[in-house]
Design an enzyme around this catalytic site. Structure first.
Site, mmCIF file in Angstrom:
data_model
loop_
_atom_site.group_PDB
_atom_site.id
_atom_site.type_symbol
_atom_site.label_atom_id
_atom_site.label_comp_id
_atom_site.label_asym_id
_atom_site.label_seq_id
_atom_site.Cartn_x
_atom_site.Cartn_y
_atom_site.Cartn_z
ATOM 1 C CG ASP A 13 -2.034 0.941 1.151
ATOM 2 O OD1 ASP A 13 -2.160 1.600 0.001
ATOM 3 O OD2 ASP A 13 -2.698 1.155 2.079
ATOM 4 C CG ASN A 15 2.212 1.335 -5.098
ATOM 5 O OD1 ASN A 15 3.126 1.223 -4.172
ATOM 6 N ND2 ASN A 15 1.623 0.516 -5.908
ATOM 7 C CG ASN A 61 -7.532 -2.262 -5.556
ATOM 8 O OD1 ASN A 61 -6.838 -3.090 -5.327
ATOM 9 N ND2 ASN A 61 -7.719 -1.184 -4.856
HETATM 10 C C1 FPP Z 1 -1.644 0.374 -3.225
HETATM 11 O O1 FPP Z 1 -1.303 1.387 -3.289
HETATM 12 C C2 FPP Z 1 -1.355 -0.699 -4.575
HETATM 13 C C3 FPP Z 1 -2.047 -1.088 -5.506
HETATM 14 C C4 FPP Z 1 -3.411 -1.165 -5.528
HETATM 15 C C5 FPP Z 1 -1.234 -1.689 -6.735
HETATM 16 C C6 FPP Z 1 -0.076 -2.686 -6.168
HETATM 17 C C7 FPP Z 1 0.355 -3.456 -7.561
HETATM 18 C C8 FPP Z 1 1.518 -3.367 -8.182
HETATM 19 C C9 FPP Z 1 2.541 -2.876 -7.300
HETATM 20 C C10 FPP Z 1 1.972 -4.248 -9.434
HETATM 21 C C11 FPP Z 1 2.016 -5.600 -9.003
HETATM 22 C C12 FPP Z 1 2.829 -6.501 -10.157
HETATM 23 C C13 FPP Z 1 2.843 -7.481 -10.501
HETATM 24 C C14 FPP Z 1 3.124 -7.878 -11.853
HETATM 25 C C15 FPP Z 1 2.686 -8.654 -9.282
HETATM 26 P P1 FPP Z 1 -2.357 2.625 -3.556
HETATM 27 O O2 FPP Z 1 -2.662 3.140 -5.021
HETATM 28 O O3 FPP Z 1 -3.823 2.133 -2.921
HETATM 29 O O4 FPP Z 1 -1.601 3.760 -2.784
HETATM 30 P P2 FPP Z 1 -2.510 4.875 -2.052
HETATM 31 O O5 FPP Z 1 -3.086 4.140 -0.700
HETATM 32 O O6 FPP Z 1 -1.332 5.845 -1.532
HETATM 33 O O7 FPP Z 1 -3.331 5.646 -2.540
#
Ligand code: FPP
Length: 232
Positions: A13, A15, A61
């Protein structure tokens, strides 16, 4: 470290916040998040963690803006295509966990190919949860048990065999980054006795050093499974 868990699960979490802090579009955080993931899986493999599960895309999501969903799907497809050869050469066994009916055809084909190619590999088991929900995992198990007309009563051990992660033991350790302290519909049955490590680090900044810190924390936990403390 004395205890290396057999199975570590990650809720990756933060990103979006990582990108926002840098005045970048949210998706830049996902790109950086994938690089972080590669280093973490390599590190897990190197230190002997046999099963790694990552929550890449939760059922909820789908409620994100269409542009972000579509970017994430394409990113996962691209990275899987790029890393598959190396993962296979390292003997990783890849499993996609979740509902495959709603993801696009090209991604579904790629998933099928990755699973078939690596099915007999004996190295790290890498579970990638896409369109996954812990509640749906339990419901699909119930439905399959009914279809199979199992003899009653169904025990916990039999039930667990119907879960989508039945090829892996339950995670001893779950790590959630970014300061949120919730489970967010992830592996609800499987986490019954997991140690849960919450850290402030945003996923794109989560490094093998951070993972070692979590493992040190795990090593200091006393896992009692409902019994009383040995120190009492
Ligand atoms: C959460 O951060 C992250 C995600 C919903 C996506 C995670 C997916 C990857 C890192 C890709 C994985 C790839 C492979 C090939 C397995 P968020 O967007 O909820 O962050 P925030 O809470 O700060 O908004």
């Amino acid at each position: 470290m004395d205890k290396i868990p057999q199975h570590v699960a990650f809720i990756m979490d933060g990103n979006g916040r990582w990108a926002k802090k840098r005045f970048l579009p949210r998706v830049a955080g996902h790109v950086k998040g994938v690089s972080a993931l590669k280093k973490i899986v390599d590190h897990c493999d190197a230190i002997g963690i046999k099963n790694v599960t990552v929550f890449a895309f939760g059922r909820e999501n789908w409620n994100r803006p269409q542009s972000e969903v579509s970017f994430l799907m394409k990113l996962m497809l691209k990275k899987l295509n790029k890393e598959l050869g190396e993962l296979n050469s390292k003997k990783a066994q890849i499993h996609f966990i979740g509902d495959r009916t709603r993801i696009n055809h090209e991604f579904a084909k790629c998933i099928e190919h990755a699973e078939q190619l690596t099915a007999n590999n004996t190295g790290i088991i890498f579970n990638i949860c896409v369109d996954y929900s812990g509640e749906c995992d339990i419901i699909q198990a119930v439905n399959r048990i009914i279809q199979d007309k199992l003899e009653l009563p169904v025990t916990e051990q039999i039930f667990a065999k119907y879960l989508l992660t039945s090829h892996s033991p339950n995670p001893e350790l779950v790590i959630r980054t970014s300061g949120e302290s919730r489970i967010s519909n992830f592996m609800l049955w499987q986490l019954a006795y997991s140690e849960i490590y919450f850290c402030q680090t945003l996923w794109p900044d989560f490094t093998p050093i951070e993972l070692n810190k979590a493992l040190e924390w795990y090593n200091n936990r006393e896992r009692r499974f409902g019994k009383i403390s040995e120190q009492l």
